[in-house]
Design an enzyme around this catalytic site. Structure first.
Site, PDB file in Angstrom:
ATOM      1  CG  HIS A  22      -1.967  -1.081   1.152  1.00 14.00           C
ATOM      2  ND1 HIS A  22      -3.308  -0.826   1.037  1.00 14.00           N
ATOM      3  CD2 HIS A  22      -1.849  -2.430   1.163  1.00 14.00           C
ATOM      4  CE1 HIS A  22      -3.970  -1.975   0.976  1.00 14.00           C
ATOM      5  NE2 HIS A  22      -3.100  -2.954   1.062  1.00 14.00           N
ATOM      6  CG  ASP A 120      -4.890   2.196   1.520  1.00 13.40           C
ATOM      7  OD1 ASP A 120      -3.789   1.828   1.110  1.00 13.40           O
ATOM      8  OD2 ASP A 120      -5.917   1.469   1.467  1.00 13.40           O
TER       9      ASP A 120
END
Ligand code: UDP
Length: 482
Positions: A22, A120
């Protein structure tokens, strides 16, 4: 050229999820924005902050300035993202946004006001912070557009329930075509379904509503059907991929060779020296990403398969995941034909001319990195979105093969050594392999074109910068009126 002037620049807060798959693309996106004059404050969680500060050193070397801040994670001390991955994912999903809110207030007082929050998708609570503070938000989705389209279709168009993962049932998703059950994300089936993973993923799709942008590490040519489907469904898709350091993509900055913030020490010299000693396209690079724990039995099958393929291999076995050894004496048996490391500089490895194939779990980043390096793949998908990535890589991009898994007598499902041997030979030594490489190189060129001036991702990044800068001007004029 910088789009914002020092005094009129946009200020983007980037909130990364604390895991390599990520943070890597988010760091790259942050670098791309910062080099266009956007002020970036990268926010991480306390337990992971030291890793992000390591990224700062890499960025300083490149002359890229990014500010680093942290917020409390409210997780028990000593938490480990690898062994506690589902726990961390489900906890960071629900934390209350007051710490982020406070931080943004502080940033607004001390510096240029925050004009956008990029976060995110696995932290949907940020939407409330953005609404409350009236700051536009960009959801950063770290999976593929195809996977997003599948979840979107399931959520808003058609449900399929009680299907078995290993059945021959097929669902037809107009944007994508036919999907067999085993090719869907494994989250649709137990045990991940029962662990709540489908609900989590559907919430991410829900969080697209009201977002100003949904940022994807993909490019229009790569997943055109899924991207069009999402755009037609009013998802404000902004494709910005491939998010790969410049030295391996547009080659404008040869110094930009790392994302920064690597979770473990990269064994760079060892890998590069060893690769330098091997002929072109002769090495299979084997890596299953930063989370997957590979059983000792599976390691042994891989070891035996690689050994009997008689091809060179560079294999990442992360000791951090508590993975076992291959077998006593394996290193001596393979001699100089194989190198095992604990963590590699993956981009440097994939872009080395000696690498001829990438045996991968098909995590989305690894898949994008493999195709952007023009390396054919040996798809060993395990779970989550990996089966879908693998299917697209094999059937749509035609740049690799999928390895079959076999159920053992004791119920375990593994990639067996003879399947591994057969597929390695197919990709490294056969004419079919040469064709796969040609296709992979086509995608490498497409990825490069997309990120160069005039390319789709390049235009999208420029548009994003213009839009957040415009919001900054709006904020300043509102403040002047007060
Ligand atoms: N990676 C790396 N060195 C390794 C193995 C992986 O730098 O030895 C990086 C890789 O380049 C990628 C990330 O770790 O950016 C893994 O992300 P991916 O989405 O492929 O898999 P995940 O770790 O999320 O399962």
């Amino acid at each position: 050229m910088a789009s914002g002037t020092a005094s009129g620049s946009a200020h983007v807060v980037v909130l990364a999820f604390p895991q390599a798959g990520h943070t890597n693309p988010m760091l790259q996106f942050s670098k791309d924005l910062a080099s266009q004059g956007v002020i970036i404050t990268l926010v991480s969680f306390a337990f992971d902050h030291h890793r992000m500060l390591k990224a700062d050193k890499t960025l300083q070397r490149l002359g890229i300035r990014i500010r680093f801040e942290s917020i409390p994670d409210r997780l028990p001390p000593g938490i480990d993202i690898v062994s506690d991955v589902l726990y961390v994912f489900s906890n960071l999903q629900h934390i209350d946004g007051s710490d982020l809110e406070e931080l943004i207030h502080r940033l607004n007082v001390t510096g240029p006001p925050v004009t956008c929050i990029v976060y995110d998708a696995f932290m949907p609570w940020v939407a409330q912070v953005s609404t409350k503070l009236k700051i536009p938000r960009a959801v950063f989705y770290t999976q593929s557009a195809t996977v997003a389209a599948i979840y979107h279709h399931f959520k808003y168009v058609e449900k399929w329930n009680n299907c078995e993962q290993d059945s021959n049932d097929v669902v037809v998703i107009p944007a994508i075509g036919e999907m067999r059950m085993p090719d869907l994300p494994s989250i649709f089936f137990p045990p991940l379904l029962t662990a709540g993973c489908l609900d989590i993923n559907l919430k991410l799709i829900e969080s697209f509503n009201g977002a100003s942008w949904v940022i994807l590490n993909s490019f229009d040519e790569l997943e055109s059907k899924a991207i069009n489907y999402l755009r037609e469904a009013n998802v404000p898709v902004c494709t910005v991929g491939s998010l790969i350091p410049s030295a391996f993509l547009d080659r404008i900055n040869s110094e930009d060779t790392q994302f920064g913030g690597s979770p473990w020490e990269e064994e760079t010299e060892e890998c590069m020296e060893w690769l330098n000693s091997k002929p072109p396209h002769s090495v299979v690079y084997v890596s299953f990403g930063s989370i997957a724990a590979i059983s000792t039995k599976q390691l042994r099958e891989i070891g035996r398969g690689l050994q009997s393929s008689e091809q060179n291999f560079l294999w990442v076995i992360r000791s951090a995941a508590g993975q076992g050894t291959v077998w006593e004496g394996f290193a001596e048996e393979i001699g100089d034909r194989g190198l095992i490391v604990k963590w590699s500089p993956q981009l440097k490895v994939l872009n080395h001319p000696s690498v001829g194939a990438f045996m991968s779990h098909c995590g989305w980043n690894s898949t994008v990195e493999g195709l952007s390096a023009g390396v054919p793949m040996l798809g060993c998908d395990l779970c989550f979105d990996q089966p879908t990535n693998c299917k697209v890589m094999v059937e749509v991009w035609k740049m690799g093969v999928k390895l079959k898994r076999t159920q053992q007598d004791d119920g375990d499902v593994t990639f067996e050594w003879d399947e591994i041997e057969r597929c390695v030979r197919r990709v490294i030594c056969s004419e079919e392999g040469a064709e796969l490489r040609k296709n992979a190189v086509h995608w490498k060129e497409s990825a490069k074109t997309a990120t160069m001036e005039g390319g789709s991702s390049h235009s999208n990044v420029s548009r994003f910068v213009k839009e957040v800068t415009k919001f900054r001007q709006l904020l300043v004029s509102q403040l002047n009126e007060i």
